[in-house]
Design a protein around this motif. Structure first.
Motif, PDB file in Angstrom:
ATOM      1  N   ALA A  29       0.833  -1.210   0.000  1.00 13.48           N
ATOM      2  CA  ALA A  29       0.000   0.000   0.000  1.00 13.48           C
ATOM      3  C   ALA A  29       0.865   1.257   0.000  1.00 13.48           C
ATOM      4  N   LEU A  30       1.894   1.289   0.831  1.00 12.31           N
ATOM      5  CA  LEU A  30       2.769   2.458   0.874  1.00 12.31           C
ATOM      6  C   LEU A  30       3.535   2.638  -0.429  1.00 12.31           C
ATOM      7  N   GLY A  31       3.908   1.539  -1.072  1.00  8.79           N
ATOM      8  CA  GLY A  31       4.569   1.632  -2.375  1.00  8.79           C
ATOM      9  C   GLY A  31       3.651   2.227  -3.427  1.00  8.79           C
ATOM     10  N   THR A  32       2.395   1.831  -3.413  1.00  2.00           N
ATOM     11  CA  THR A  32       1.415   2.373  -4.359  1.00  2.00           C
ATOM     12  C   THR A  32       1.192   3.860  -4.137  1.00  2.00           C
ATOM     13  N   ILE A  33       1.054   4.247  -2.886  1.00  2.00           N
ATOM     14  CA  ILE A  33       0.860   5.664  -2.562  1.00  2.00           C
ATOM     15  C   ILE A  33       2.085   6.474  -2.953  1.00  2.00           C
ATOM     16  N   GLN A  34       3.284   5.958  -2.696  1.00  2.00           N
ATOM     17  CA  GLN A  34       4.515   6.662  -3.050  1.00  2.00           C
ATOM     18  C   GLN A  34       4.640   6.837  -4.556  1.00  2.00           C
ATOM     19  N   GLU A  35       4.280   5.805  -5.324  1.00  2.00           N
ATOM     20  CA  GLU A  35       4.351   5.905  -6.780  1.00  2.00           C
ATOM     21  C   GLU A  35       3.442   7.019  -7.296  1.00  2.00           C
ATOM     22  N   GLN A  36       2.221   7.075  -6.789  1.00  2.00           N
ATOM     23  CA  GLN A  36       1.275   8.096  -7.225  1.00  2.00           C
ATOM     24  C   GLN A  36       1.716   9.491  -6.763  1.00  2.00           C
ATOM     25  N   THR A  37       2.302   9.571  -5.581  1.00  2.00           N
ATOM     26  CA  THR A  37       2.808  10.858  -5.082  1.00  2.00           C
ATOM     27  C   THR A  37       3.925  11.377  -5.977  1.00  2.00           C
ATOM     28  N   LEU A  38       4.839  10.499  -6.344  1.00  2.00           N
ATOM     29  CA  LEU A  38       5.899  10.900  -7.267  1.00  2.00           C
ATOM     30  C   LEU A  38       5.327  11.289  -8.633  1.00  2.00           C
ATOM     31  N   GLY A  39       4.270  10.611  -9.053  1.00  2.00           N
ATOM     32  CA  GLY A  39       3.633  10.911 -10.332  1.00  2.00           C
ATOM     33  C   GLY A  39       2.999  12.293 -10.367  1.00  2.00           C
ATOM     34  N   VAL A  40       2.236  12.656  -9.325  1.00  4.44           N
ATOM     35  CA  VAL A  40       1.599  13.975  -9.341  1.00  4.44           C
ATOM     36  C   VAL A  40       2.641  15.078  -9.174  1.00  4.44           C
ATOM     37  N   ASP A  41       3.709  14.808  -8.433  1.00  2.00           N
ATOM     38  CA  ASP A  41       4.772  15.798  -8.299  1.00  2.00           C
ATOM     39  C   ASP A  41       5.478  16.022  -9.638  1.00  2.00           C
ATOM     40  N   ASP A  70       1.552  12.032 -20.884  1.00  2.00           N
ATOM     41  CA  ASP A  70       2.743  11.182 -20.820  1.00  2.00           C
ATOM     42  C   ASP A  70       3.085  10.796 -19.385  1.00  2.00           C
ATOM     43  N   ILE A  71       3.043  11.756 -18.483  1.00  2.00           N
ATOM     44  CA  ILE A  71       3.357  11.480 -17.079  1.00  2.00           C
ATOM     45  C   ILE A  71       2.307  10.544 -16.485  1.00  2.00           C
ATOM     46  N   ALA A  72       1.042  10.760 -16.806  1.00  2.00           N
ATOM     47  CA  ALA A  72      -0.022   9.893 -16.295  1.00  2.00           C
ATOM     48  C   ALA A  72       0.180   8.454 -16.762  1.00  2.00           C
ATOM     49  N   GLU A  73       0.603   8.282 -17.993  1.00  2.00           N
ATOM     50  CA  GLU A  73       0.849   6.937 -18.512  1.00  2.00           C
ATOM     51  C   GLU A  73       2.053   6.289 -17.820  1.00  2.00           C
ATOM     52  N   GLN A  74       3.119   7.063 -17.619  1.00  2.00           N
ATOM     53  CA  GLN A  74       4.324   6.516 -17.007  1.00  2.00           C
ATOM     54  C   GLN A  74       4.108   6.097 -15.556  1.00  2.00           C
ATOM     55  N   VAL A 129      -3.660  12.475  -2.987  1.00  2.00           N
ATOM     56  CA  VAL A 129      -2.286  12.971  -3.087  1.00  2.00           C
ATOM     57  C   VAL A 129      -2.281  14.209  -3.972  1.00  2.00           C
ATOM     58  N   GLU A 130      -1.327  15.097  -3.708  1.00  2.00           N
ATOM     59  CA  GLU A 130      -1.266  16.376  -4.414  1.00  2.00           C
ATOM     60  C   GLU A 130       0.180  16.753  -4.669  1.00  2.00           C
ATOM     61  N   GLY A 131       0.423  17.303  -5.840  1.00  2.00           N
ATOM     62  CA  GLY A 131       1.742  17.822  -6.193  1.00  2.00           C
ATOM     63  C   GLY A 131       1.599  19.237  -6.703  1.00  2.00           C
ATOM     64  N   THR A 132       2.499  20.108  -6.281  1.00  2.00           N
ATOM     65  CA  THR A 132       2.446  21.517  -6.679  1.00  2.00           C
ATOM     66  C   THR A 132       3.812  21.952  -7.191  1.00  2.00           C
ATOM     67  N   ALA A 133       3.804  22.752  -8.248  1.00  2.00           N
ATOM     68  CA  ALA A 133       5.039  23.309  -8.794  1.00  2.00           C
ATOM     69  C   ALA A 133       4.809  24.766  -9.159  1.00  2.00           C
ATOM     70  N   VAL A 134       5.846  25.568  -8.976  1.00  2.00           N
ATOM     71  CA  VAL A 134       5.783  27.000  -9.280  1.00  2.00           C
ATOM     72  C   VAL A 134       6.870  27.302 -10.299  1.00  2.00           C
ATOM     73  N   GLN A 135       6.525  28.073 -11.328  1.00  2.06           N
ATOM     74  CA  GLN A 135       7.482  28.406 -12.381  1.00  2.06           C
ATOM     75  C   GLN A 135       7.301  29.857 -12.797  1.00  2.06           C
ATOM     76  N   LYS A 136       8.375  30.575 -12.927  1.00  4.48           N
ATOM     77  CA  LYS A 136       8.353  31.966 -13.403  1.00  4.48           C
ATOM     78  C   LYS A 136       8.368  31.958 -14.926  1.00  4.48           C
ATOM     79  N   ILE A 137       7.464  32.705 -15.521  1.00  9.55           N
ATOM     80  CA  ILE A 137       7.394  32.820 -16.977  1.00  9.55           C
ATOM     81  C   ILE A 137       8.188  34.051 -17.405  1.00  9.55           C
ATOM     82  N   SER A 138       8.938  33.919 -18.469  1.00  8.27           N
ATOM     83  CA  SER A 138       9.793  35.004 -18.947  1.00  8.27           C
ATOM     84  C   SER A 138       8.998  36.252 -19.278  1.00  8.27           C
TER      85      SER A 138
END
Length: 144
Positions: A29-41, A70-74, A129-138
């Motif tokens: 169970a923890l392996g499955t959760i970790q995989e999905q956490t890495l995926g959303v990140d 692509d990320i969802a498939e991987q 699970v949730e992943g967040t990223a911040v990026q500055k646009i030129s």
């Protein structure tokens, strides 16, 4: 005096199975959760980069969708329960736009393994699970 010949092996096997089965399930169970956490990140980070490196908003949307697929498939993310939200700072600017800071949030639900879909058991036994990223646009984004 009681005769205990031969009962130690039986007790060891019984207690071993009783303790081993939940431990193995916990690891799975923890392996499955970790995989999905890495995926959303990864999805949030790569979608944000795709938006920031695109030449304009139309290309950014297409690249973001392609990267997310692509990320969802991987990582095996379920497209039906995966949600993507985008916000920009400063507040009030068009999103995405030149000079803005874009925040991408990807959320999904992880269904625990071996839980049957009977009577909604899979919904009750799922973890968000949730992943967040911040990026500055030129500042020059979209100009050419």
């Amino acid at each position: 005096m009681t005769d205990d010949d031969g009962s130690a092996a039986l007790e060891f096997i019984t207690v071993g199975v009783i303790l081993l089965v939940p431990l193995v399930y916990l690891i799975i169970a923890l392996g499955t959760i970790q995989e999905q956490t890495l995926g959303v990140d990864a999805a949030a980070r790569h979608v944000a980069r795709a938006l920031a490196t695109a030449p304009d908003a139309k290309v950014a949307a297409a690249q973001g969708d392609r990267v997310l697929a692509d990320i969802a498939e991987q990582y095996g993310l379920d497209a039906d329960v995966t949600e993507v939200s985008m916000s920009c700072a400063p507040v009030g600017v068009e999103c995405p736009s030149a000079g803005a800071v874009v925040t991408i949030t990807v959320t999904t639900r992880v269904t625990l393994p071996l839980i049957p879909a009977l009577f909604g058991g899979d919904d009750a036994a799922s973890v968000g699970v949730e992943g967040t990223a911040v990026q500055k646009i030129s500042r020059l984004w979209g100009t050419g």
